[in-house]
Design an enzyme around this catalytic site. Structure first.
Site, PDB file in Angstrom:
ATOM      1  N   TYR A 137      47.119  42.702  32.927  1.00 22.61           N
ATOM      2  CA  TYR A 137      47.847  43.219  34.089  1.00 22.61           C
ATOM      3  C   TYR A 137      48.708  44.425  33.735  1.00 22.61           C
ATOM      4  CZ  TYR A 137      47.069  39.700  37.752  1.00 22.61           C
ATOM      5  OH  TYR A 137      46.533  38.924  38.727  1.00 22.61           O
ATOM      6  N   LYS A 192      40.163  32.178  26.152  1.00 22.89           N
ATOM      7  CA  LYS A 192      38.750  32.537  25.993  1.00 22.89           C
ATOM      8  C   LYS A 192      38.566  32.957  24.542  1.00 22.89           C
ATOM      9  CE  LYS A 192      34.604  33.290  27.670  1.00 22.89           C
ATOM     10  NZ  LYS A 192      33.712  32.191  28.113  1.00 22.89           N
ATOM     11  N   ASP A 224      36.379  29.221  31.359  1.00 25.07           N
ATOM     12  CA  ASP A 224      35.237  28.891  32.235  1.00 25.07           C
ATOM     13  C   ASP A 224      35.106  27.378  32.383  1.00 25.07           C
ATOM     14  OD1 ASP A 224      34.603  28.860  29.513  1.00 25.07           O
ATOM     15  OD2 ASP A 224      32.556  29.598  29.776  1.00 25.07           O
ATOM     16  N   ASP A 248      46.202  33.555  37.177  1.00 26.00           N
ATOM     17  CA  ASP A 248      46.040  34.037  38.555  1.00 26.00           C
ATOM     18  C   ASP A 248      44.861  33.324  39.201  1.00 26.00           C
ATOM     19  OD1 ASP A 248      46.328  35.761  40.847  1.00 26.00           O
ATOM     20  OD2 ASP A 248      44.634  36.927  40.082  1.00 26.00           O
ATOM     21  N   ASP A 252      44.879  29.788  41.998  1.00 22.92           N
ATOM     22  CA  ASP A 252      44.272  29.797  43.338  1.00 22.92           C
ATOM     23  C   ASP A 252      43.277  28.646  43.472  1.00 22.92           C
ATOM     24  OD1 ASP A 252      45.611  32.097  44.209  1.00 22.92           O
ATOM     25  OD2 ASP A 252      43.806  32.935  45.130  1.00 22.92           O
TER      26      ASP A 252
HETATM   27  C1  IPM Z   1      49.533  36.301  42.742  1.00 19.90           C
HETATM   28  C2  IPM Z   1      48.880  37.484  43.409  1.00 19.90           C
HETATM   29  C3  IPM Z   1      49.311  38.743  42.666  1.00 19.90           C
HETATM   30  C4  IPM Z   1      48.797  38.625  41.243  1.00 19.90           C
HETATM   31  C5  IPM Z   1      48.871  40.057  43.326  1.00 19.90           C
HETATM   32  C6  IPM Z   1      49.362  40.157  44.746  1.00 19.90           C
HETATM   33  C7  IPM Z   1      49.289  41.258  42.530  1.00 19.90           C
HETATM   34  O1  IPM Z   1      47.498  37.317  43.441  1.00 19.90           O
HETATM   35  O2  IPM Z   1      50.775  36.247  42.710  1.00 19.90           O
HETATM   36  O3  IPM Z   1      48.815  35.430  42.251  1.00 19.90           O
HETATM   37  O4  IPM Z   1      47.631  38.952  40.969  1.00 19.90           O
HETATM   38  O5  IPM Z   1      49.547  38.187  40.391  1.00 19.90           O
HETATM   39 MG    MG Z   2      46.835  35.431  42.760  1.00 13.17          MG
END
Ligand code: IPM
Ligand code: MG
Length: 358
Positions: A137, A192, A224, A248, A252
């Site tokens: 990042y 990884k 993975d 990240d 999710d």
């Molecule tokens: C998160 C989001 C952010 C990230 C974006 C909005 C930059 O996806 O907080 O997970 O990738 O960290």
């Molecule tokens: Mg995110």
């Protein structure tokens, strides 16, 4: 002593959900000084930058930041440095918020909202600890250039740099072990290492630090495989510690196990306990302004703020119990609605939490 909170609602549904969390905070009658500032696309429209200097200054001077969400398709064509996402990345970097706690908890009342079978997810309680200020990042160099060599020499190529310094790995690893000590004493480090040098260093350092925590069962998993195990047997995880990019993605994925990302809070802390608290979901521009967004993740983020930055754990417990209570009462926003329940909008959900607190 009065504590200062910067409230940054941002874009899309940000303003609506933040409003409900602020109502909840105010109802506690604590000595809090609450100040709002624009961030994201909203701030770009007003001041030409997604993180204006005055907003950054307010965040730096506050004990904690309560953050809504940023982003809208209409800003996608802006140069990267002016896009809404730069606001959250800039805040993380400027405040040194390296430790991102993303719990994924399945409320028993919402077991049917999960995309997985109830017998696979019931009782799910995972904590993902994501490193937040390093990795690909923020690594440099990065950019788009003419490939200097290789089979595609001369064509355009994009490149980023994945990197972690040893102290960065050490500090997040320690937090991972310490978080596990307060839970089921299992820590899974995700990397990884079969491919990446950065990951091999990560794995070596986490293993070494593990010797200081003999009470914690440490395991390592490739990312993975972790993505697969999260949907196969998610309850096998207790605490997951991982880098910025893998965290990240996995956070999710984990959020969906719980039925709705609209329920999940998060905390991002620096070394001095200052923190930024935000729902794990995004700005959902498609439903913005309609009054249907779920404010519970933001309200639960305010609870995390009380616990981790404002030293008010009892108030945090109260808010979390109030949220449980409204779910037990059968109130549901559209994202978690199922037949037989009572569908409510954003402010009615806020009303219900306030009532449950009273
Ligand atoms: C998160 C989001 C952010 C990230 C974006 C909005 C930059 O996806 O907080 O997970 O990738 O960290
Ligand atoms: Mg995110």
């Amino acid at each position: 002593m009065t504590q200062k909170i910067a409230v940054l609602p941002g874009d899309g549904i940000g303003a609506e959900i933040i409003e409900q969390a602020v109502r909840v905070l105010k109802s506690l009658n604590l000595p809090l000084e609450i100040e709002h500032a624009p961030v994201g696309g909203t701030a770009y429209d007003l001041h030409g930058h997604p993180l204006p200097p005055a907003t950054l200054k307010l965040a730096q001077e506050s004990n904690a930041v309560l953050f809504g969400a940023v982003g809208d398709w209409k800003y996608d064509k802006l140069p990267r440095e002016h896009r809404p996402e730069q606001a959250i990345l800039g805040l993380r970097k400027a405040l040194g918020l390296f430790a991102n706690f993303r719990p994924a908890i399945l409320y028993p009342e919402l077991a049917n909202a999960s995309s997985l079978k109830p017998e696979v997810v019931s009782g799910l309680d995972i904590l993902i600890l994501r490193e937040l200020t390093g990795d690909i990042y923020f690594g440099s160099p990065r950019g788009v250039r003419q490939a200097p060599d290789g089979p595609f020499a001369g064509s355009r190529e994009g490149f980023d740099t994945m990197r972690y310094a040893e102290p960065e790995i050490r500090r997040i690893a320690h937090l991972g072990f310490q978080a596990a000590q307060k839970r089921q004493r299992r820590l899974c480090s995700v990397d990884k290492a079969n491919v990446l040098e950065t990951s091999q260093l990560w794995r070596d350092i986490v293993t070494e630090i593990g010797k200081e925590y003999p009470d914690i069962a440490l395991s390592h998993m490739y990312v993975d495989n972790a993505a697969m195990q999260l949907v196969r047997a998610p309850r096998d995880f207790d605490v997951i510690v991982t880098g910025n990019l893998f965290g990240d993605i996995l956070s999710d994925e984990a959020s969906m196990l719980t039925g709705s990302i609209g329920m999940l809070p998060s905390a991002s802390l620096n070394a001095s306990g200052q923190g930024l608290y935000e729902p794990s979901h995004g700005s959902a521009p498609d439903i913005a302004g309609k009054g249907v967004a779920n404010p519970l993740a933001t309200i639960l983020s305010a609870a995390m703020m009380l616990r981790y930055s404002l030293n008010q754990p009892a108030q945090a417990d109260r808010i979390e119990q109030a949220v449980r209570k409204v779910l037990q009462q059968g109130l549901r926003t559209a994202d978690i609605f199922e037949a037989g329940m009572t569908k409510v909008g954003t402010s009615a959900m806020g009303d219900a939490v306030l009532k449950a607190l009273a």
